[in-house]
Design an enzyme around this catalytic site. Structure first.
Site, PDB file in Angstrom:
ATOM      1  N   SER A  15      45.079   0.694   6.786  1.00 29.98           N
ATOM      2  CA  SER A  15      44.204  -0.480   6.863  1.00 29.98           C
ATOM      3  C   SER A  15      44.508  -1.405   5.702  1.00 29.98           C
ATOM      4  O   SER A  15      45.142  -1.001   4.719  1.00 29.98           O
ATOM      5  CB  SER A  15      42.736  -0.057   6.857  1.00 29.98           C
ATOM      6  OG  SER A  15      42.450   0.735   5.721  1.00 29.98           O
ATOM      7  N   GLU A  17      43.124  -4.766   3.112  1.00 32.56           N
ATOM      8  CA  GLU A  17      41.997  -5.543   2.595  1.00 32.56           C
ATOM      9  C   GLU A  17      42.467  -6.931   2.164  1.00 32.56           C
ATOM     10  O   GLU A  17      43.516  -7.070   1.532  1.00 32.56           O
ATOM     11  CB  GLU A  17      41.378  -4.801   1.408  1.00 32.56           C
ATOM     12  CG  GLU A  17      40.178  -5.528   0.824  1.00 32.56           C
ATOM     13  CD  GLU A  17      39.411  -4.653  -0.153  1.00 32.56           C
ATOM     14  OE1 GLU A  17      39.102  -3.496   0.179  1.00 32.56           O
ATOM     15  OE2 GLU A  17      39.130  -5.155  -1.250  1.00 32.56           O
ATOM     16  N   PHE A 219      43.152  -6.228 -13.735  1.00 30.65           N
ATOM     17  CA  PHE A 219      42.238  -5.678 -12.714  1.00 30.65           C
ATOM     18  C   PHE A 219      41.731  -4.301 -13.145  1.00 30.65           C
ATOM     19  O   PHE A 219      40.557  -3.971 -12.986  1.00 30.65           O
ATOM     20  CB  PHE A 219      42.962  -5.491 -11.374  1.00 30.65           C
ATOM     21  CG  PHE A 219      43.280  -6.760 -10.641  1.00 30.65           C
ATOM     22  CD1 PHE A 219      42.778  -7.988 -11.048  1.00 30.65           C
ATOM     23  CD2 PHE A 219      44.092  -6.718  -9.515  1.00 30.65           C
ATOM     24  CE1 PHE A 219      43.085  -9.148 -10.355  1.00 30.65           C
ATOM     25  CE2 PHE A 219      44.409  -7.872  -8.816  1.00 30.65           C
ATOM     26  CZ  PHE A 219      43.907  -9.092  -9.235  1.00 30.65           C
ATOM     27  N   HIS A 269      44.050   2.854   2.656  1.00 30.76           N
ATOM     28  CA  HIS A 269      43.545   1.475   2.665  1.00 30.76           C
ATOM     29  C   HIS A 269      44.318   0.678   1.611  1.00 30.76           C
ATOM     30  O   HIS A 269      44.252   1.000   0.420  1.00 30.76           O
ATOM     31  CB  HIS A 269      42.054   1.493   2.324  1.00 30.76           C
ATOM     32  CG  HIS A 269      41.379   0.161   2.400  1.00 30.76           C
ATOM     33  ND1 HIS A 269      41.094  -0.471   3.588  1.00 30.76           N
ATOM     34  CD2 HIS A 269      40.920  -0.668   1.425  1.00 30.76           C
ATOM     35  CE1 HIS A 269      40.477  -1.623   3.349  1.00 30.76           C
ATOM     36  NE2 HIS A 269      40.369  -1.772   2.037  1.00 30.76           N
TER      37      HIS A 269
HETATM   38  P1  FAD Z   1      26.423   1.415  -5.950  1.00 31.32           P
HETATM   39  O1  FAD Z   1      26.749   2.542  -5.043  1.00 31.32           O
HETATM   40  O2  FAD Z   1      25.052   0.855  -5.876  1.00 31.32           O
HETATM   41  O3  FAD Z   1      26.743   1.920  -7.442  1.00 31.32           O
HETATM   42  C1  FAD Z   1      26.720   1.006  -8.544  1.00 31.32           C
HETATM   43  C2  FAD Z   1      26.347   1.765  -9.815  1.00 31.32           C
HETATM   44  O4  FAD Z   1      24.983   2.185  -9.733  1.00 31.32           O
HETATM   45  C3  FAD Z   1      27.174   3.032 -10.040  1.00 31.32           C
HETATM   46  O5  FAD Z   1      27.352   3.171 -11.418  1.00 31.32           O
HETATM   47  C4  FAD Z   1      26.288   4.129  -9.473  1.00 31.32           C
HETATM   48  O6  FAD Z   1      26.536   5.363 -10.121  1.00 31.32           O
HETATM   49  C5  FAD Z   1      24.883   3.597  -9.771  1.00 31.32           C
HETATM   50  N1  FAD Z   1      23.910   3.970  -8.722  1.00 31.32           N
HETATM   51  C6  FAD Z   1      24.099   3.967  -7.380  1.00 31.32           C
HETATM   52  N2  FAD Z   1      22.967   4.326  -6.746  1.00 31.32           N
HETATM   53  C7  FAD Z   1      22.040   4.535  -7.697  1.00 31.32           C
HETATM   54  C8  FAD Z   1      20.678   4.927  -7.680  1.00 31.32           C
HETATM   55  N3  FAD Z   1      20.034   5.168  -6.533  1.00 31.32           N
HETATM   56  N4  FAD Z   1      20.016   5.067  -8.878  1.00 31.32           N
HETATM   57  C9  FAD Z   1      20.647   4.807 -10.047  1.00 31.32           C
HETATM   58  N5  FAD Z   1      21.957   4.429 -10.131  1.00 31.32           N
HETATM   59  C10 FAD Z   1      22.634   4.293  -8.964  1.00 31.32           C
HETATM   60  N6  FAD Z   1      32.509  -6.212  -4.865  1.00 31.32           N
HETATM   61  C11 FAD Z   1      32.149  -7.410  -4.345  1.00 31.32           C
HETATM   62  O7  FAD Z   1      31.414  -8.165  -5.000  1.00 31.32           O
HETATM   63  N7  FAD Z   1      32.571  -7.779  -3.091  1.00 31.32           N
HETATM   64  C12 FAD Z   1      33.352  -6.977  -2.330  1.00 31.32           C
HETATM   65  O8  FAD Z   1      33.717  -7.345  -1.209  1.00 31.32           O
HETATM   66  C13 FAD Z   1      33.746  -5.707  -2.855  1.00 31.32           C
HETATM   67  N8  FAD Z   1      34.521  -4.850  -2.127  1.00 31.32           N
HETATM   68  C14 FAD Z   1      34.822  -3.608  -2.632  1.00 31.32           C
HETATM   69  C15 FAD Z   1      35.565  -2.704  -1.843  1.00 31.32           C
HETATM   70  C16 FAD Z   1      35.891  -1.442  -2.326  1.00 31.32           C
HETATM   71  C17 FAD Z   1      36.682  -0.505  -1.444  1.00 31.32           C
HETATM   72  C18 FAD Z   1      35.482  -1.065  -3.639  1.00 31.32           C
HETATM   73  C19 FAD Z   1      35.842   0.295  -4.192  1.00 31.32           C
HETATM   74  C20 FAD Z   1      34.740  -1.939  -4.410  1.00 31.32           C
HETATM   75  C21 FAD Z   1      34.393  -3.207  -3.930  1.00 31.32           C
HETATM   76  N9  FAD Z   1      33.639  -4.127  -4.677  1.00 31.32           N
HETATM   77  C22 FAD Z   1      33.293  -5.351  -4.160  1.00 31.32           C
HETATM   78  C23 FAD Z   1      33.216  -3.786  -6.040  1.00 31.32           C
HETATM   79  C24 FAD Z   1      31.791  -3.178  -6.058  1.00 31.32           C
HETATM   80  O9  FAD Z   1      30.858  -4.080  -5.535  1.00 31.32           O
HETATM   81  C25 FAD Z   1      31.473  -2.868  -7.517  1.00 31.32           C
HETATM   82  O10 FAD Z   1      32.253  -1.801  -7.982  1.00 31.32           O
HETATM   83  C26 FAD Z   1      30.009  -2.657  -7.819  1.00 31.32           C
HETATM   84  O11 FAD Z   1      29.861  -2.671  -9.242  1.00 31.32           O
HETATM   85  C27 FAD Z   1      29.442  -1.331  -7.293  1.00 31.32           C
HETATM   86  O12 FAD Z   1      29.307  -1.359  -5.939  1.00 31.32           O
HETATM   87  P2  FAD Z   1      28.853  -0.033  -5.117  1.00 31.32           P
HETATM   88  O13 FAD Z   1      28.703  -0.446  -3.721  1.00 31.32           O
HETATM   89  O14 FAD Z   1      29.736   1.095  -5.433  1.00 31.32           O
HETATM   90  O15 FAD Z   1      27.397   0.181  -5.799  1.00 31.32           O
END
Ligand code: FAD
Length: 289
Positions: A15, A17, A219, A269
């Site tokens: 895939s 991105e 990055f 990916h």
């Molecule tokens: P979460 O899962 O919410 O985690 C964020 C942080 O909070 C982590 O440190 C985690 O340990 C902590 N955490 C999670 N849940 C809880 C909880 N319930 N209580 C306390 N702490 C918690 N960013 C963009 O802006 N746009 C994009 O399109 C984008 N695409 C991405 C695609 C991929 C494949 C990856 C790997 C990353 C992407 N990112 C993108 C980056 C991502 O948004 C960041 O890394 C962001 O800081 C964390 O997102 P997450 O969804 O992992 O968040």
């Protein structure tokens, strides 16, 4: 077709991105890139979601155009940044109406100028909350992100990431795409820990073919990916020689993917950075053995 159904097939699945370009010219280049990448027959293609209004509109436009005008299966990234539940719900309704079946649910990075994520009033604090919100509506397969080397904000490193990954699965996630990494051992350790913690959804490694070492260093510093000493030693002396960097990048990514595929991985990916050449070259190498 849903991500969950795609990844249930035997693979290997490749895939790609993309990110939504800021200009019309950039968008034209992206379409060229998408057309070129058709030769690797991507299982799905995903489009990232920025922190601001106009790039978010571009994400929607690109994703819906991919669905309308190509045979590729789009995955729309969606974040919690700057949006209320109502706004997220409206966008999901629009995706649904456009036939989009796959969402990558993320918390999102802080918008430019902010050094930490701040939840919007009436919105969500964590990706797991967004996953539950999407799952409560019908019709979407949901991917999430995770971090084999630990998310930069995780206080207890990978242990936190595994715990919250399990929560995302419990809230309805169907698949995981990882941050890129260069040392497969970190992915294998992460996979073992995830499985031991009850994570059963497919883990799709994120692959970053290196074409420009300065850019990858930048990055990696931002996203917490480690550049191993052996890789640094190979690329550091070649900074000024883009062709040599590309050749090593291709060799390294090919070897990395071969090793992953030989060790139980069935989907890869590629972070394309809106360029087709490196991803096509790696996939060709993998297909020709
Ligand atoms: P979460 O899962 O919410 O985690 C964020 C942080 O909070 C982590 O440190 C985690 O340990 C902590 N955490 C999670 N849940 C809880 C909880 N319930 N209580 C306390 N702490 C918690 N960013 C963009 O802006 N746009 C994009 O399109 C984008 N695409 C991405 C695609 C991929 C494949 C990856 C790997 C990353 C992407 N990112 C993108 C980056 C991502 O948004 C960041 O890394 C962001 O800081 C964390 O997102 P997450 O969804 O992992 O968040």
């Amino acid at each position: 077709m849903k991500l969950s159904d795609i990844l249930a097939g035997p693979g290997p699945h490749f895939s790609c991105e993309f990110f939504p370009p800021k200009t019309d010219k950039g968008e034209e280049n992206l379409w060229q890139c998408i057309q070129e990448l058709a030769v690797i027959d991507p299982a799905y293609v995903s489009v990232t979601y920025g922190a601001g209004g106009s790039t978010q509109d571009r994400t929607k436009r690109i994703v819906t155009r991919i669905k309308r005008e190509t045979n590729l299966e789009p995955v729309a990234h969606l974040t919690c940044v700057g949006a209320t539940k109502e706004q997220l719900g409206e966008l999901l309704d629009e995706y649904s109406a456009a036939g989009i079946e796959n969402i990558l649910a993320l918390r999102g990075d802080p918008p430019e100028g902010m050094d930490h994520f701040q939840a919007t009033a009436g919105g969500f604090s964590h990706a797991s909350d967004l996953v539950r919100f999407i799952r409560d509506r019908d019709g979407f397969s949901i991917g999430v992100a995770s971090y084999p080397e630990g998310h930069p904000e995780s206080k207890n490193g990978v242990d936190d990431d595994i715990r919250f990954l399990k929560l995302k699965q419990d809230h309805g996630a169907d698949a995981v795409i990882t941050q890129y990494f260069f040392d497969n051992e970190s992915f294998y350790r992460f996979r073992d820990l995830a499985v031991a913690s009850g994570v059963t959804i497919p883990l799709v490694p994120g692959i970053m073919p290196i074409t420009n070492f300065d850019q990858i260093e930048r990055f990696s510093a931002m996203c917490g990916a480690t550049i191993p000493a052996w890789l640094h030693a190979r690329l550091d002396p070649l900074r000024g020689d883009l062709e040599a960097v590309k050749a090593i990048g291709l060799e390294v990514a090919t070897e990395q993917c071969r090793d992953l595929l030989a060790n139980g991985v069935t989907a890869l990916h590629f972070y394309t950075l809106n360029k087709s050449e490196a991803t096509i070259a790696v996939c060709n190498n993998l297909r020709t053995g």
